[in-house]
Design a protein around this motif. Structure first.
Motif, PDB file in Angstrom:
ATOM      1  N   MET A  57      44.240  66.512  95.987  1.00  0.00           N
ATOM      2  CA  MET A  57      45.475  66.404  96.732  1.00  0.00           C
ATOM      3  C   MET A  57      46.686  66.327  95.795  1.00  0.00           C
ATOM      4  O   MET A  57      47.730  66.880  96.099  1.00  0.00           O
ATOM      5  CB  MET A  57      45.398  65.150  97.618  1.00  0.00           C
ATOM      6  N   VAL A  58      46.515  65.647  94.660  1.00  0.00           N
ATOM      7  CA  VAL A  58      47.615  65.502  93.720  1.00  0.00           C
ATOM      8  C   VAL A  58      47.982  66.856  93.116  1.00  0.00           C
ATOM      9  O   VAL A  58      49.166  67.155  92.920  1.00  0.00           O
ATOM     10  CB  VAL A  58      47.239  64.477  92.619  1.00  0.00           C
ATOM     11  N   VAL A  59      46.974  67.680  92.851  1.00  0.00           N
ATOM     12  CA  VAL A  59      47.241  69.018  92.306  1.00  0.00           C
ATOM     13  C   VAL A  59      48.083  69.824  93.285  1.00  0.00           C
ATOM     14  O   VAL A  59      49.006  70.542  92.888  1.00  0.00           O
ATOM     15  CB  VAL A  59      45.914  69.756  92.003  1.00  0.00           C
ATOM     16  N   LEU A  60      47.794  69.701  94.551  1.00  0.00           N
ATOM     17  CA  LEU A  60      48.546  70.415  95.576  1.00  0.00           C
ATOM     18  C   LEU A  60      50.007  69.972  95.606  1.00  0.00           C
ATOM     19  O   LEU A  60      50.916  70.804  95.687  1.00  0.00           O
ATOM     20  CB  LEU A  60      47.891  70.192  96.938  1.00  0.00           C
ATOM     21  N   ILE A  61      50.236  68.688  95.497  1.00  0.00           N
ATOM     22  CA  ILE A  61      51.608  68.171  95.504  1.00  0.00           C
ATOM     23  C   ILE A  61      52.369  68.647  94.279  1.00  0.00           C
ATOM     24  O   ILE A  61      53.516  69.096  94.371  1.00  0.00           O
ATOM     25  CB  ILE A  61      51.603  66.632  95.602  1.00  0.00           C
ATOM     26  N   TYR A  62      51.740  68.575  93.103  1.00  0.00           N
ATOM     27  CA  TYR A  62      52.388  69.049  91.881  1.00  0.00           C
ATOM     28  C   TYR A  62      52.671  70.550  91.949  1.00  0.00           C
ATOM     29  O   TYR A  62      53.701  71.019  91.462  1.00  0.00           O
ATOM     30  CB  TYR A  62      51.534  68.743  90.659  1.00  0.00           C
ATOM     31  N   THR A  63      51.747  71.287  92.547  1.00  0.00           N
ATOM     32  CA  THR A  63      51.957  72.734  92.696  1.00  0.00           C
ATOM     33  C   THR A  63      53.122  73.023  93.628  1.00  0.00           C
ATOM     34  O   THR A  63      53.947  73.908  93.340  1.00  0.00           O
ATOM     35  CB  THR A  63      50.672  73.401  93.219  1.00  0.00           C
ATOM     36  N   PHE A  64      53.210  72.290  94.724  1.00  0.00           N
ATOM     37  CA  PHE A  64      54.348  72.482  95.630  1.00  0.00           C
ATOM     38  C   PHE A  64      55.669  72.110  94.962  1.00  0.00           C
ATOM     39  O   PHE A  64      56.695  72.750  95.205  1.00  0.00           O
ATOM     40  CB  PHE A  64      54.172  71.687  96.918  1.00  0.00           C
ATOM     41  N   CYS A  65      55.660  71.099  94.112  1.00  0.00           N
ATOM     42  CA  CYS A  65      56.878  70.745  93.366  1.00  0.00           C
ATOM     43  C   CYS A  65      57.296  71.877  92.434  1.00  0.00           C
ATOM     44  O   CYS A  65      58.478  72.212  92.341  1.00  0.00           O
ATOM     45  CB  CYS A  65      56.649  69.468  92.567  1.00  0.00           C
ATOM     46  N   ALA A  66      56.329  72.479  91.752  1.00  0.00           N
ATOM     47  CA  ALA A  66      56.638  73.598  90.858  1.00  0.00           C
ATOM     48  C   ALA A  66      57.140  74.798  91.643  1.00  0.00           C
ATOM     49  O   ALA A  66      58.107  75.463  91.240  1.00  0.00           O
ATOM     50  CB  ALA A  66      55.398  73.976  90.049  1.00  0.00           C
ATOM     51  N   LEU A  67      56.519  75.076  92.779  1.00  0.00           N
ATOM     52  CA  LEU A  67      56.968  76.202  93.606  1.00  0.00           C
ATOM     53  C   LEU A  67      58.352  75.961  94.192  1.00  0.00           C
ATOM     54  O   LEU A  67      59.162  76.891  94.292  1.00  0.00           O
ATOM     55  CB  LEU A  67      55.955  76.468  94.720  1.00  0.00           C
ATOM     56  N   THR A  68      58.640  74.723  94.561  1.00  0.00           N
ATOM     57  CA  THR A  68      59.969  74.396  95.078  1.00  0.00           C
ATOM     58  C   THR A  68      61.031  74.562  94.004  1.00  0.00           C
ATOM     59  O   THR A  68      62.112  75.124  94.262  1.00  0.00           O
ATOM     60  CB  THR A  68      59.989  72.953  95.620  1.00  0.00           C
TER      61      THR A  68
END
Length: 85
Positions: free
Chosen positions: A1-12
């Motif tokens: 789940m943490v990887v998903l959040i970090y990925t969304f931060c990078a995409l944002t």
């Protein structure tokens, strides 16, 4: 789940950089350019965080992450201080 959040931060951050740089291409306001470069560096910071935490957990990328965060702030400060319209 943490990887998903970090990925969304990078995409944002990447989406913000793209929108700011496209707006700069249309309007030619220098502050949009410096803000876009700031978000490019913040995107790199987010990618380095993902690499540091999950891809290379035994290797520390802390210095590179700090350098990219410093570059992001320095770019934005340069745009705020030295560019005028």
């Amino acid at each position: 789940m943490v990887v998903l959040i970090y990925t969304f931060c990078a995409l944002t951050a990447a989406a913000c950089a793209a929108l700011l740089l496209v707006s700069y291409a249309r309007l030619r306001h220098k502050f949009l350019f410096w803000s876009g470069l700031c978000f490019v560096a913040l995107t790199g910071n987010s990618i380095l965080l993902i690499l540091d935490a999950f891809v290379f957990p035994d290797m520390s990328l802390h210095i590179w992450r700090s350098a990219s965060a410093f570059a992001a702030v320095a770019l934005l400060l340069y745009g705020l201080i030295f560019e005028e319209d």
